[in-house]
Design an enzyme around this catalytic site. Structure first.
Site, PDB file in Angstrom:
ATOM      1  N   ARG A  59      -9.609  26.523   0.973  1.00 20.70           N
ATOM      2  CA  ARG A  59      -8.906  25.335   0.907  1.00 20.70           C
ATOM      3  C   ARG A  59      -8.608  24.962  -0.509  1.00 20.70           C
ATOM      4  O   ARG A  59      -9.566  24.607  -1.224  1.00 20.70           O
ATOM      5  CB  ARG A  59      -9.740  24.327   1.726  1.00 20.70           C
ATOM      6  CG  ARG A  59      -9.820  24.528   3.174  1.00 20.70           C
ATOM      7  CD  ARG A  59      -8.301  24.328   3.801  1.00 20.70           C
ATOM      8  NE  ARG A  59      -8.302  24.391   5.355  1.00 20.70           N
ATOM      9  CZ  ARG A  59      -7.315  24.589   5.877  1.00 20.70           C
ATOM     10  NH1 ARG A  59      -6.040  24.963   5.578  1.00 20.70           N
ATOM     11  NH2 ARG A  59      -7.487  24.450   7.562  1.00 20.70           N
ATOM     12  N   GLU A  62      -4.731  32.015   6.023  1.00 17.90           N
ATOM     13  CA  GLU A  62      -5.254  32.848   7.050  1.00 17.90           C
ATOM     14  C   GLU A  62      -5.239  34.129   7.214  1.00 17.90           C
ATOM     15  O   GLU A  62      -6.229  34.710   8.214  1.00 17.90           O
ATOM     16  CB  GLU A  62      -4.559  32.141   8.471  1.00 17.90           C
ATOM     17  CG  GLU A  62      -4.669  30.584   8.615  1.00 17.90           C
ATOM     18  CD  GLU A  62      -3.685  30.313  10.096  1.00 17.90           C
ATOM     19  OE1 GLU A  62      -3.268  31.302  10.478  1.00 17.90           O
ATOM     20  OE2 GLU A  62      -3.635  28.990  10.375  1.00 17.90           O
ATOM     21  N   LEU A  64      -1.730  21.358  12.829  1.00 24.03           N
ATOM     22  CA  LEU A  64      -0.953  20.153  12.704  1.00 24.03           C
ATOM     23  C   LEU A  64      -0.117  20.169  14.118  1.00 24.03           C
ATOM     24  O   LEU A  64       0.131  20.912  14.727  1.00 24.03           O
ATOM     25  CB  LEU A  64      -0.062  20.177  11.579  1.00 24.03           C
ATOM     26  CG  LEU A  64      -0.432  20.240  10.091  1.00 24.03           C
ATOM     27  CD1 LEU A  64       0.691  20.700   9.311  1.00 24.03           C
ATOM     28  CD2 LEU A  64      -1.158  19.070   9.886  1.00 24.03           C
ATOM     29  N   ARG A  70       0.986  -1.123   0.020  1.00 21.99           N
ATOM     30  CA  ARG A  70       0.003   0.027  -0.049  1.00 21.99           C
ATOM     31  C   ARG A  70       0.924   1.304   0.050  1.00 21.99           C
ATOM     32  O   ARG A  70       1.854   1.287   0.684  1.00 21.99           O
ATOM     33  CB  ARG A  70      -0.902   0.000   1.182  1.00 21.99           C
ATOM     34  CG  ARG A  70      -2.023  -1.122   1.373  1.00 21.99           C
ATOM     35  CD  ARG A  70      -2.848  -0.696   0.107  1.00 21.99           C
ATOM     36  NE  ARG A  70      -4.296  -1.840   0.270  1.00 21.99           N
ATOM     37  CZ  ARG A  70      -4.084  -2.924  -0.572  1.00 21.99           C
ATOM     38  NH1 ARG A  70      -3.282  -3.085  -1.444  1.00 21.99           N
ATOM     39  NH2 ARG A  70      -5.194  -3.717  -0.381  1.00 21.99           N
ATOM     40  N   GLU A  71       0.535   2.317  -0.542  1.00 19.96           N
ATOM     41  CA  GLU A  71       1.150   3.810  -0.706  1.00 19.96           C
ATOM     42  C   GLU A  71       0.234   4.215   0.609  1.00 19.96           C
ATOM     43  O   GLU A  71      -1.022   4.657   0.567  1.00 19.96           O
ATOM     44  CB  GLU A  71       0.925   4.386  -1.791  1.00 19.96           C
ATOM     45  CG  GLU A  71       1.894   3.890  -2.889  1.00 19.96           C
ATOM     46  CD  GLU A  71       1.454   2.675  -3.690  1.00 19.96           C
ATOM     47  OE1 GLU A  71       0.224   2.597  -3.952  1.00 19.96           O
ATOM     48  OE2 GLU A  71       2.269   1.955  -4.110  1.00 19.96           O
ATOM     49  N   GLU A 100      -5.690  31.264  15.703  1.00 19.72           N
ATOM     50  CA  GLU A 100      -6.688  31.866  14.653  1.00 19.72           C
ATOM     51  C   GLU A 100      -7.899  32.104  15.073  1.00 19.72           C
ATOM     52  O   GLU A 100      -8.467  32.820  14.115  1.00 19.72           O
ATOM     53  CB  GLU A 100      -6.957  30.088  14.117  1.00 19.72           C
ATOM     54  CG  GLU A 100      -6.089  29.387  13.441  1.00 19.72           C
ATOM     55  CD  GLU A 100      -6.406  28.187  12.613  1.00 19.72           C
ATOM     56  OE1 GLU A 100      -7.725  27.792  12.618  1.00 19.72           O
ATOM     57  OE2 GLU A 100      -5.601  27.437  12.000  1.00 19.72           O
ATOM     58  N   GLU A 158      -3.164   9.979   9.651  1.00 21.68           N
ATOM     59  CA  GLU A 158      -3.749  11.110  10.231  1.00 21.68           C
ATOM     60  C   GLU A 158      -4.639  10.819  11.337  1.00 21.68           C
ATOM     61  O   GLU A 158      -5.554  10.100  11.079  1.00 21.68           O
ATOM     62  CB  GLU A 158      -4.178  12.158   9.323  1.00 21.68           C
ATOM     63  CG  GLU A 158      -4.537  13.364   9.939  1.00 21.68           C
ATOM     64  CD  GLU A 158      -5.209  14.476   9.204  1.00 21.68           C
ATOM     65  OE1 GLU A 158      -5.165  15.454   9.468  1.00 21.68           O
ATOM     66  OE2 GLU A 158      -5.651  13.941   7.670  1.00 21.68           O
ATOM     67  N   ALA A 210      -8.113  24.677  14.120  1.00 28.41           N
ATOM     68  CA  ALA A 210      -7.169  23.637  14.004  1.00 28.41           C
ATOM     69  C   ALA A 210      -5.863  23.798  13.624  1.00 28.41           C
ATOM     70  O   ALA A 210      -5.369  24.848  12.941  1.00 28.41           O
ATOM     71  CB  ALA A 210      -7.909  22.414  13.173  1.00 28.41           C
ATOM     72  N   GLU A 261      -3.454  26.984  18.787  1.00 27.09           N
ATOM     73  CA  GLU A 261      -4.008  27.206  17.544  1.00 27.09           C
ATOM     74  C   GLU A 261      -5.347  28.102  17.655  1.00 27.09           C
ATOM     75  O   GLU A 261      -5.698  28.808  16.823  1.00 27.09           O
ATOM     76  CB  GLU A 261      -4.620  25.754  16.895  1.00 27.09           C
ATOM     77  CG  GLU A 261      -3.282  24.939  16.106  1.00 27.09           C
ATOM     78  CD  GLU A 261      -2.742  25.430  15.079  1.00 27.09           C
ATOM     79  OE1 GLU A 261      -3.372  26.597  14.544  1.00 27.09           O
ATOM     80  OE2 GLU A 261      -1.358  25.413  15.073  1.00 27.09           O
TER      81      GLU A 261
END
Length: 204
Positions: A66, A145, A80, A39-40, A99, A122, A78, A95
């Site tokens: 997006r 942003e 990372l 699998r990738e 934000e 993820e 949100a 965050e």
């Protein structure tokens, strides 16, 4: 009891196919049911999101362009988990401040989700933040942003928009529907330090 089962098959052979700014892509080979499978896999650092709820029962949303999705989406604040060793709660607090210029006095865990478990590592933890207040200074914002709108929206209005298919961000949909169901049932969110063992960096 209905429950996902954590238990990753060993990678027998692997190769990095792509190294990106945020995530990498690896070819991984493993065995399942006596068969070797290739699998990738998108190797992702994971993320945190915040459902900030004020005393009026409104949720803080951000409206952000997006590019991969092809439009501007309503989302929760949100970001990372891309700082080595950073506690997920600290990342969520950062965050929320960066934000939305907000801080919160009370934090609980709302839901953990795997947006694309068939192709990506993820895992996203969504926190519920209450006792919310404005920070004295605004953060400078750049890139997507810079023009991001923020808005308090009644929870029931967000749920209505979700059920009418007017919202598309998976984290927002999961969080507001989970929060709505919890409130309808009189259930409590989880402890802020609930185990986060589905995230690779936090497994026992």
């Amino acid at each position: 009891m209905l429950e996902d089962a954590l238990g990753r098959q060993p990678v027998l052979a692997g190769e990095q196919l792509f190294s990106g700014r945020i995530w990498d892509v690896e070819r991984q080979e493993f065995e399942l049911g006596g068969e070797r499978i290739v699998r990738e896999v998108i190797v992702h650092p994971g993320a945190v999101a915040v459902a900030a709820l004020n005393e009026l029962g409104e949720v803080m949303l951000v409206h952000q362009y997006r590019h991969p999705a092809g439009g501007t989406l309503w989302e929760l604040p949100a970001g990372l988990l891309d700082v080595d060793g950073e506690d997920p709660l600290v990342a969520a607090q950062r965050e929320l401040a960066e934000e939305t210029d907000l801080e919160a006095g009370s934090w609980r865990t709302l839901v953990d989700l795997s947006p694309s478990g068939g192709g990506s590592t993820e895992i996203i933890r969504v926190y519920l933040a209450t006792d919310v207040r404005e920070l004295p200074e605004q953060h400078a914002r750049v890139h997507e942003e810079a023009a991001m709108e923020r808005r308090w929206v009644p929870l029931e209005e967000v749920v209505e928009a979700a059920l009418a298919m007017r919202l598309h961000n998976a984290t927002l949909l999961s969080a507001v529907l989970a929060l709505h169901a919890m409130r309808a049932r009189g259930a409590e969110p989880h402890a802020v330090d609930a185990p986060f063992d589905w995230h690779p960096a936090h497994r026992p």
